[in-house]
Design a protein around this motif. Structure first.
Motif, PDB file in Angstrom:
ATOM      1  N   GLU A  25       1.175  -1.279   0.011  1.00 49.53           N
ATOM      2  CA  GLU A  25      -0.196  -0.048  -0.368  1.00 49.53           C
ATOM      3  C   GLU A  25       0.391   1.098  -0.146  1.00 49.53           C
ATOM      4  N   VAL A  26       0.293   1.685  -0.774  1.00 47.54           N
ATOM      5  CA  VAL A  26       0.813   3.630  -0.929  1.00 47.54           C
ATOM      6  C   VAL A  26       0.589   4.921  -0.346  1.00 47.54           C
ATOM      7  N   LEU A 146       8.752   1.191   4.234  1.00 48.18           N
ATOM      8  CA  LEU A 146       9.512   2.159   3.125  1.00 48.18           C
ATOM      9  C   LEU A 146       8.879   3.838   3.598  1.00 48.18           C
ATOM     10  N   ALA A 147      10.026   4.320   4.152  1.00 48.00           N
ATOM     11  CA  ALA A 147       8.560   5.922   4.059  1.00 48.00           C
ATOM     12  C   ALA A 147      10.070   6.564   3.008  1.00 48.00           C
ATOM     13  N   ARG A 162       4.998   6.612   1.559  1.00 48.18           N
ATOM     14  CA  ARG A 162       5.286   5.832   2.825  1.00 48.18           C
ATOM     15  C   ARG A 162       4.757   4.218   1.757  1.00 48.18           C
ATOM     16  N   ALA A 163       5.192   3.446   1.698  1.00 48.35           N
ATOM     17  CA  ALA A 163       5.273   2.668   0.554  1.00 48.35           C
ATOM     18  C   ALA A 163       5.289   1.310   2.405  1.00 48.35           C
ATOM     19  N   LYS A 186       6.872   0.604  -6.577  1.00 46.78           N
ATOM     20  CA  LYS A 186       5.868   1.525  -5.809  1.00 46.78           C
ATOM     21  C   LYS A 186       5.424   2.379  -5.399  1.00 46.78           C
ATOM     22  N   LEU A 187       6.375   2.929  -5.008  1.00 40.37           N
ATOM     23  CA  LEU A 187       6.358   4.386  -3.581  1.00 40.37           C
ATOM     24  C   LEU A 187       6.800   5.425  -4.658  1.00 40.37           C
ATOM     25  N   PHE A 188       7.184   5.072  -5.768  1.00 42.48           N
ATOM     26  CA  PHE A 188       7.645   6.458  -7.109  1.00 42.48           C
ATOM     27  C   PHE A 188       7.222   5.945  -7.967  1.00 42.48           C
ATOM     28  N   SER A 189       6.355   5.195  -8.355  1.00 41.72           N
ATOM     29  CA  SER A 189       5.195   4.727  -9.351  1.00 41.72           C
ATOM     30  C   SER A 189       4.585   5.905  -9.332  1.00 41.72           C
TER      31      SER A 189
END
Length: 202
Positions: A25-26, A146-147, A162-163, A186-189
């Protein structure tokens, strides 16, 4: 009649399917005033809370974030007017089956956070009771968050993301290089993303 013989590599691929993508989840945060200054350009990547600078595992997570930023058009350099601060929060959840059929779930990990998400640090201890519906084997799972916060030289938060990889993967199978690459990508997608929206992705 001759029987078809599958090549050895094909047999191996059938016997060992590729690992499934980790559910992530992002959530991203930015404002109309800050997002312009957060757009692609020179940026440095540094370890924040939850990561020890100079360690092999920390470098794996920093490299994953740097690679994800590069794919979005950023130029990752050692020193820049903007810094991507990387923090990591991981919690191992242990499920143990008791004779009564109930299970105890214990989680231990180091917490970190800041900015729009609020601040918390220190050692987190979680204890919960639940019921295991089947099977006698214990199952450890890993919850990872991961933030990344992009800040300027004045310390202004330009963008935060945040992922979170939800529990469900065996902790022993959560290989850091694969997990970090999936979460950072996925965080930066679709950077910078919709501010405040939580997106579930696989």
């Amino acid at each position: 009649m001759k029987k078809a013989i599958l090549p050895a590599l094909a047999l191996l691929s059938l016997a060992a399917p590729a690992a499934a993508a980790t559910p992530v989840e992002v959530t991203r945060f930015h404002t109309a005033q800050t997002v312009g200054a957060a757009m692609p350009g020179p940026i440095a990547v540094r370890a924040g809370a939850g990561l020890t600078p100079g360690t092999f595992e920390t470098q794996i997570w920093l490299d994953a974030v740097a690679a994800a930023l590069s794919r979005q058009g950023f130029t990752v350099v050692a020193d820049a007017p903007r810094v991507a601060e990387v923090t990591l929060d991981q919690l191992v959840l242990e499920n143990q089956r008791a004779q009564s059929g109930s299970g105890v779930s214990v989680g231990v990990g180091v917490g970190s956070g800041g900015g729009w998400y609020g601040r918390r640090s220190g050692v987190n201890l979680g204890l919960g009771l639940g019921f295991l519906l089947g099977g006698n084997k214990s199952r450890d799972t890993l919850d990872s968050t991961l933030a990344v916060t992009i800040v300027d030289t004045a310390g202004t938060h330009l963008w935060e993301g945040r992922a979170q990889a939800r529990p469900g993967e065996r902790s022993k199978d959560a290989e850091p290089r694969r997990l970090s690459a999936e979460m950072a990508a996925k965080l930066f997608s679709g950077f910078p993303g919709e501010s405040g929206a939580t997106i579930g992705a696989r």
